[in-house]
Design a protein around this motif. Structure first.
Motif, PDB file in Angstrom:
ATOM      1  N   GLU A 190      38.349  71.795  27.133  1.00 58.23           N
ATOM      2  CA  GLU A 190      38.870  70.809  26.189  1.00 58.23           C
ATOM      3  C   GLU A 190      37.941  69.620  26.012  1.00 58.23           C
ATOM      4  OE1 GLU A 190      42.952  69.796  26.287  1.00 58.23           O
ATOM      5  OE2 GLU A 190      43.566  71.742  27.055  1.00 58.23           O
ATOM      6  N   LEU A 197      35.126  67.991  17.923  1.00 59.21           N
ATOM      7  CA  LEU A 197      36.041  67.413  16.935  1.00 59.21           C
ATOM      8  C   LEU A 197      35.590  66.016  16.531  1.00 59.21           C
ATOM      9  CD1 LEU A 197      39.602  68.409  18.230  1.00 59.21           C
ATOM     10  CD2 LEU A 197      38.054  69.692  16.774  1.00 59.21           C
ATOM     11  N   TYR A 213      40.328  72.531  15.993  1.00 62.24           N
ATOM     12  CA  TYR A 213      41.446  72.240  16.900  1.00 62.24           C
ATOM     13  C   TYR A 213      42.438  73.391  16.887  1.00 62.24           C
ATOM     14  CZ  TYR A 213      45.693  70.267  18.849  1.00 62.24           C
ATOM     15  OH  TYR A 213      46.814  70.063  19.616  1.00 62.24           O
ATOM     16  N   ARG A 217      43.598  75.687  19.915  1.00 64.00           N
ATOM     17  CA  ARG A 217      45.007  75.756  20.308  1.00 64.00           C
ATOM     18  C   ARG A 217      45.459  77.209  20.448  1.00 64.00           C
ATOM     19  NH1 ARG A 217      49.596  77.011  18.661  1.00 64.00           N
ATOM     20  NH2 ARG A 217      48.832  77.632  16.620  1.00 64.00           N
ATOM     21  N   LEU A 232      43.512  65.800  24.176  1.00 67.29           N
ATOM     22  CA  LEU A 232      43.064  66.505  22.973  1.00 67.29           C
ATOM     23  C   LEU A 232      44.113  66.410  21.873  1.00 67.29           C
ATOM     24  CD1 LEU A 232      40.636  68.103  21.969  1.00 67.29           C
ATOM     25  CD2 LEU A 232      41.785  70.201  22.712  1.00 67.29           C
ATOM     26  N   GLN A 233      45.378  66.445  22.246  1.00 68.59           N
ATOM     27  CA  GLN A 233      46.428  66.287  21.242  1.00 68.59           C
ATOM     28  C   GLN A 233      46.388  64.905  20.602  1.00 68.59           C
ATOM     29  OE1 GLN A 233      50.413  67.679  22.134  1.00 68.59           O
ATOM     30  NE2 GLN A 233      49.644  69.037  23.754  1.00 68.59           N
ATOM     31  N   TYR A 236      43.575  64.865  18.126  1.00 71.77           N
ATOM     32  CA  TYR A 236      43.988  65.615  16.935  1.00 71.77           C
ATOM     33  C   TYR A 236      44.888  64.756  16.047  1.00 71.77           C
ATOM     34  CZ  TYR A 236      46.763  68.985  14.227  1.00 71.77           C
ATOM     35  OH  TYR A 236      47.411  69.641  13.233  1.00 71.77           O
TER      36      TYR A 236
END
Length: 1013
Positions: A190, A197, A213, A217, A232-233, A236
C-alpha cells in the motif's frame, strides 16, 4: 582511489578502478562471507555453512584454510587483513566505507537523519547507486539467499524513502513510469500504491489515480480478503474530493502527510513475504510494550526526567541515544523506566526493554536479546535468523520505518549495546550503565546521590510525615549515613516501614556502628551492604536461610514453588517465607500472572545473599537444594506436557525426579499448563542449564530438557529448544549417558523435521535408534516413528512403511497408545497418497477411536485432518470441511497454532471448492502468513499449492501459475518428490490454460517420472 569491495551485485574487488582477480567462485564466496561481517569475527562453522551450506565437501575445512591463505596474498598491502581469532574463526579488517554494503547502510542512516530534503535526496541516490544488481549474484547457499532477501528489503525501503523525498521536492512528473513499474512488482504494497496515486494526482491524472486505487482494492480483496488500509482510503477520499492540498507545493510537512507511511501501509503480498510484521489472525501490526511497570515511589529525579524528555523532543533529529550513568544503587533502572513511560506516547510503534545484566555473573548477549526483540516485533519460530548478523539486519530493517523506543538496562559496555541500538530515524534508545562508555555516540546524563533534603523526602514517602517529624535528627542521620544512595535509603526505610513500632533512633544507631566499614568500602557498595546487613540481622533464622538459598537461583525472577523446593517445604509455607522477605523489600513482587505471583531479587541483594550463602550454607546442603529445585522443575514440566498430551515418545521420567510439589499444589499451578510454561519457560531453561554444569545433575537436567519438548513445540520456541537440547546432548555424550542421549536425539529429530531440515532429522532419529539398542521398546518406538515420518515427507514410501510398521509393533509392546496412533496414522497417510483411499479411511477411523478412548487430543486432531483429506479426495467437500473444522478447534484449544494452521489451510481449500471463494482464500492467506512466521517450508508450499488450485477454480490461470511455480520451487528445495509431482500437475494445468503448452508438457512429464520412480 584504493581498493573497493563489492557484494551488492556480483562479488568483485577493484583496485584504482581496475578489477582484481580474487580467485575462483568458491574463493569469492569466502571473501563475501567475511565482507558481510567486516571487522567482526566469523567462526569456522559459520564460514563453512555460509560457503557450502549442506553441501560441504570432503575436507571442506582444509579447503577453507587454503582459500583464506590465497585471499591474504591477493589483498596484501591494501590496508585489508584477514586474521585468525584466538577463539577460532577469522576476521576481515578493512575500512567499512570501502565495502559497498556498509557504505550503503551508512549513507542510508545519514539520509534518514538529514534535515533538508535536497541533502536527503543526494544521499539516497548515492546509497542506491552502489547497487549493481542482486546482492551476491550467482551464489546459491541458504545463508547467502537469506542475506540477499534481507538486503533486498533494505534496498526497497531505501527506494521508497527516496520516492517520498522526491515527491516532497515536486519531482512527481519524472517518477510516474518508475512508480507504475514498482506497483506492478509489488501489487499489494500500500505504500507503493499510495506513492503512485499521489504522483498521478499531482500530474493532473486524477482519473488514472482513481483507476489504480480501484485495481489495488480488487487485488487486496481477491488475494487477501481485506480492504485497503485507513491511510490509503484517506488518500483516495482526498483525490475523489479534489483536495487542493494534494497538488504539491513548498510545504514539505503537508507532502509527508499525503501518502501512507510504511507504518500505516497494508500487508504486502503474502506470497512475496513483504509488508509489515502482523498478527496472522487479526491482521494488525504487532506493537510491543515491554517496559516494566513504573514505580509509584519515585522521589527526587523529576528535574532530571524533565531534562531527559526534552532531549527527545519530537523535532530532534533521530535516532537519539541517551546514556544514563551513575554508581550501583543510584536509581538508574527506576529512572529509565519512568522516562520510558513518559516518552511512550511519542513512540506509537512500541517500546522494547531488556535487562542486560552487564555486571552479573551471566551478562545477556546481543544474540539472545535480539532474538527476544525480534519475537516481540512479530518474528516467530524458524524465521528468526540463526546468526548474529542476520538478526542485526532484520532488527534494523524492521525498525527502519517505525517509531520505537528501546530501553537497555544494566549495560557493561558498548560491546553489549552497539548491535541493539536502533538506526531508524523515528527511533530512540535509553541505556543505563555504571560505566561512562566514552566511545558511545550518545547524549549523557549522570545521576548522582540524593542530597539530604531529597533523601529525607524519600524516607518521608516511605514512613509518613508523622514518624519523620517525631525524630527529625534520627531521620537526617539515616540519610547521611547512607551517603544519599537511593537504594540504601530505600532498604533502611523498608526495614522501618515493616516495623512501625520501632523508633528511627534504633536504625540510626545501627548505621552509625557501621561507619568505619562504610569508610573502608567503595562508595557504590558501602551503604547497600551495610543496609542489607542491617535488614538481614533483623530477620528470623529461617528467613535468612531462605534469602541465602534464593541467591543461588538462576534467572531474573522466580515463583513460590521454586523456593518451596529449595527449602524442602510445601508451597504455602514458602509463600509465607517469601512474603516476609517482601515486607522488608529484599524481595520484590515482579508480576502477577495467570499462575500466580512472580518475585524478583535486586542484583545487589542477590550478591549479598550469595556472600552469606558462601559463609553459611555447606556444599552438600547447597547441592541438595539445587537438586530438589531441578527435580521439582522436571516433575512440573512432565505433568504439564502429559496434560497437553502432545508427545508420543512415551518415556517415563519418574525415576529422575528427586523432589516434587504436592498433588494439590501441582493441580493449582498447572490448571492451565500452557500458561504455566509460558511464565516459567525462561526460569526452567536457566535451571536446566545451571544443572548441566554439574556432572552429577546432568541426567536430570537432560530429563528436564526432554520434558520441555512438548511445551517448546506448542509455543514455537524453536531457538530455546535447539540451544538447550544441543547443550544437554553434548553433556550426555561426554558423560556416556546413552539413555539421555537417545531421548535428546529423538527430540531434536522432531525439531529439525518441523524446521524442514530433513537430513539432520534423519541423522538424529538414526542416532536415537543406535543409542537405544538394549533399552527396551519405549525408547525405540518414538525414534522409529519419527524416522518413518521423515521418509514419508521425502516420498520414500517403502522405507516409511517399514519404519511405521516397526514403530507400531514397538509401541504395542511398550503400551504407548500415543505412538501407536501416530504410526497407524502415518501408514494411513501413505495409503491415501498412493490412492488407497478406503484403506486409509479405515486406518484414520481406528486412530480417531483410539485417540478419543485414550484422551490423546493431538492424535484426535490428526485423525480428523486425515479424514478430511480422504473426504476431499472423494469430492465429499462438506464432510471434509466438517472434519477440518473439528481438527482446527482441538488444536486451537491446545494452543498449538502450527497444527491448527494445518487444518485451516485445507479447510480454506475445500471452502473454495464449495464456492465460498472469499472465505476460503482468506483462510489460505492467513495460513501462508503463519507458515512463514514459523519458517515451515512444507506448510508454505502446501498453502501455495492450495492457492493455485483455488485460483484455477476461480478461473484465474495466471495467478494459479504463480502460486504453483512457488510451491514447486519449495518442494523441489526440500526434496519432497510426491508433493512435487502433485504441484507439477497443477502447474501443468495452469500452463495449459495460459497457452504455454510446451512448458505444460514438460511439467507433466516430470510429474509422471517422479510418480514412477
Amino acid at each position: 582511489m584504493g581498493t573497493l569491495f563489492g557484494i551488492l551485485g556480483s562479488i568483485e574487488v577493484r583496485r584504482d578502478g581496475v578489477p582484481v582477480d580474487v580467485g575462483h567462485a568458491m574463493q569469492q564466496r569466502v571473501l563475501a562471507a567475511l565482507l558481510a561481517d567486516t571487522d567482526r569475527a566469523v567462526s569456522i562453522d559459520a564460514l563453512v555453512d555460509r560457503v557450502w551450506g549442506d553441501a560441504e565437501p570432503w575436507h571442506g575445512r582444509r579447503r577453507l584454510y587454503g582459500y583464506i591463505s590465497r585471499l591474504r596474498t591477493v589483498l596484501a598491502g591494501e590496508g585489508t587483513t584477514i586474521t585468525r581469532e584466538r577463539g577460532g574463526g577469522y576476521r576481515l579488517t578493512a575500512d567499512p566505507s570501502l565495502v559497498d554494503v556498509h557504505r550503503f547502510r551508512d549513507l542510508s542512516d545519514r539520509a534518514r537523519r538529514a534535515t533538508a530534503d535536497e541533502q536527503a535526496e543526494a544521499l539516497w541516490r548515492d546509497a542506491l547507486g552502489l547497487w549493481r544488481g542482486s546482492a551476491f549474484a550467482g551464489v546459491d547457499t541458504a545463508w547467502f539467499n537469506t542475506q540477499r532477501q534481507l538486503l533486498d528489503a533494505e534496498r526497497l525501503a531505501a527506494q521508497l524513502e527516496l520516492v517520498d523525498v522526491r515527491l516532497r521536492l515536486a519531482q512527481h512528473d519524472r517518477m510516474v513510469s518508475e512508480l507504475v513499474a514498482r506497483a506492478e512488482a509489488h501489487p499489494l504494497d500500500e505504500r507503493v500504491i499510495g506513492q503512485l496515486l499521489l504522483a498521478l494526482c499531482r500530474c493532473g491524472r486524477q482519473a488514472e489515480a482513481l483507476q489504480e486505487y480501484e485495481r489495488a482494492r480488487r487485488r487486496l480483496a481477491d488475494e487477501l480478503g481485506v480492504d485497503p488500509g485507513a491511510a490509503l482510503q484517506r488518500l483516495y477520499g482526498r483525490i475523489l474530493a479534489g483536495d487542493p492540498g494534494l497538488s504539491g507545493g513548498p510545504d514539505p510537512a503537508a507532502a509527508r502527510a499525503d501518502a501512507p507511511s510504511a507504518d500505516e501501509g497494508a500487508e504486502a503480498e503474502a506470497e512475496d513475504g513483504g509488508g509489515p510484521v502482523v498478527n496472522p489472525v487479526t491482521g494488525r501490526q504487532l506493537v510491543p510494550r515491554l517496559l516494566p511497570a513504573d514505580r509509584f515511589l519515585f522521589v527526587g529525579r523529576e528535574t532530571e526526567v524533565d531534562d531527559a524528555c526534552r532531549l527527545f523532543d519530537a523535532n530532534a533529529p533521530g535516532p537519539l541515544t541517551l546514556l544514563v550513568t551513575g554508581p550501583a544503587g543510584v536509581g538508574k533502572t527506576a529512572f529509565a523506566v519512568r522516562t520510558g513511560h513518559r516518552l511512550a506516547s511519542r513512540y506509537p510503534d512500541g517500546q522494547l526493554h531488556a535487562d542486560l545484566r552487564g555486571f552479573g555473573d551471566e551478562p545477556a548477549d546481543p544474540f539472545t536479546v535480539l532474538g527476544a526483540f525480534l519475537r516481540a516485533l512479530g518474528v516467530r519460530g524458524g524465521t528468526v535468523p540463526a546468526e548474529l548478523t542476520g538478526r542485526i539486519h532484520l532488527y534494523r530493517s524492521l525498525l527502519a520505518q517505525r517509531q520505537v523506543l528501546v530501553v537497555l538496562d544494566n549495560a557493561a559496555g558498548p560491546h553489549q549495546v552497539r548491535d541493539l541500538l536502533p538506526s531508524g530515524v523515528g527511533c530512540s534508545a535509553v541505556v543505563t550503565s555504571r560505566t561512562t562508555m566514552a566511545e558511545l555516540d550518545c547524549r549523557r546524563l549522570a545521576l548522582d546521590v540524593l542530597d539530604s533534603a531529597t533523601g529525607l523526602a524519600l524516607l518521608r514517602e516511605m514512613l509518613g510525615p508523622d514518624r519523620i517529624d517525631a525524630e527529625p535528627e534520627s531521620a537526617r542521620s539515616i540519610v547521611e549515613t547512607c551517603g544519599g544512595l537511593p537504594l540504601a535509603v530505600w532498604v533502611a526505610g523498608a526495614r522501618l516501614a515493616a516495623r512501625p513500632h520501632w523508633p528511627l533512633a534504633n536504625v540510626a544507631r545501627a548505621l552509625a556502628d557501621e561507619e568505619r566499614k562504610l569508610d573502608e568500602l567503595a562508595v557504590g557498595h558501602i551503604a547497600v551492604r551495610a543496609s542489607l546487613e542491617l535488614t538481614y540481622r533483623g530477620m528470623t533464622a529461617p528467613t535468612r536461610h531462605a534469602l541465602r538459598l534464593l541467591a543461588l537461583l538462576p534467572g531474573p525472577d522466580f515463583a513460590a514453588w521454586a523456593l518451596a523446593a529449595l527449602l524442602d517445604v510445601d508451597v504455602s509455607e514458602a509463600e509465607a517465607v517469601v512474603d516476609a522477605l517482601v515486607e522488608v523489600h529484599l524481595v520484590q513482587v515482579g508480576s502477577v500472572g495467570a499462575t500466580g505471583v512472580r518475585y524478583q531479587l535486586h542484583d545487589l541483594v542477590r550478591l549479598f545473599g550469595r556472600e552469606r550463602a558462601d559463609r553459611a550454607v555447606r556444599h552438600q546442603d547447597r547441592t541438595a537444594a539445587l537438586a530438589r529445585l531441578l527435580g521439582a522443575g522436571l516433575h512440573l514440566a512432565d505433568l504439564a506436557a502429559d496434560t497437553l498430551s502432545v508427545d508420543f515418545q512415551g518415556i517415563s521420567q519418574t525415576d529422575l525426579v528427586s523432589w516434587r510439589v504436592s498433588p494439590a499444589d501441582a493441580g493449582r499451578l498447572l490448571a492451565d499448563p500452557l500458561a504455566w510454561f509460558t511464565e516459567e519457560r525462561e526460569f526452567l531453561i536457566e535451571v536446566a542449564e545451571q544443572a548441566l554444569d554439574r556432572a552429577e545433575a546432568a541426567p536430570v537436567a537432560a530429563g528436564l530438557a526432554t520434558a520441555l519438548t512438548t511445551l517448546f513445540q506448542v509455543g514455537s520456541y524453536f531457538d530455546d529448544w535447539e540451544r538447550l537440547q544441543n547443550r544437554a546432548l553434548k553433556a550426555a555424550l561426554s558423560n556416556d549417558d546413552r539413555h539421555s542421549a537417545a531421548k535428546l536425539h529423538r527430540c531434536l529429530g522432531e525439531l529439525t523435521t518441523i524446521l524442514d531440515r530433513y537430513p539432520e532429522a534423519l541423522n538424529h532419529f538414526e542416532q536415537a535408534l543406535l543409542l537405544s539398542e538394549g533399552q527396551g521398546p519405549a525408547y525405540r518406538a518414538g525414534a522409529t516413528a519419527g524416522l518413518a515420518y521423515v521418509h514419508r515427507l521425502l516420498g520414500q514410501y517403502p522405507l516409511a512403511v517399514l519404519h511405521f510398521e516397526k514403530a507400531a509393533e514397538l509401541a504395542g509392546q511398550a503400551g504407548n497408545v500415543n505412538c501407536l496412533v501416530y504410526a497407524t496414522n502415518g501408514l494411513g497417510v501413505i495409503d491415501l497418497e498412493q490412492g488407497r483411499v478406503e484403506t486409509a479411511v479405515e486406518r484414520f477411523t481406528e486412530c480417531l477411536r483410539e485417540s478419543r478412548v485414550a484422551g490423546y487430543r493431538p492424535g484426535e486432531a490428526q485423525a480428523l485432518r486425515c479424514l478430511g483429506q480422504s473426504h476431499r479426495e472423494r469430492g465429499a467437500y462438506p464432510a471434509a470441511a466438517d472434519a477440518y473444522q473439528q481438527a482446527l478447534v482441538i488444536s486451537a484449544d491446545l494452543g498449538d497454532r502450527l497444527t491448527a494452521t494445518h487444518a485451516a489451510c485445507w479447510l480454506g481449500d475445500v471452502l473454495v471448492r464449495q464456492g465460498e471463494h472469499r472465505k476460503g482464500r482468506r483462510l489460505l492467506a492467513q495460513s501462508l502468513w503463519t507458515y512463514r512466521e514459523f519458517g515451515n517450508l512444507w506448510g508454505e508450499a502446501a498453502t501455495l499449492y492450495a492457492l493455485a488450485e483455488a485460483q484455477l477454480v476461480a478461473g484465474r490461470p495466471t495467478l494459479a501459475r504463480r502460486r504453483a511455480e512457488a510451491a514447486v520451487r519449495i518442494w523441489r528445495q526440500i526434496a519432497s518428490h510426491t508433493w512435487l509431482a502433485v504441484a507439477l500437475e497443477t502447474l501443468a494445468t495452469a500452463l495449459t490454460q495460459t497457452g504455454d503448452h510446451p512448458a505444460a508438457t514438460r511439467a507433466r512429464d516430470e510429474a509422471a517420472e517422479l510418480r514412477s520412480a
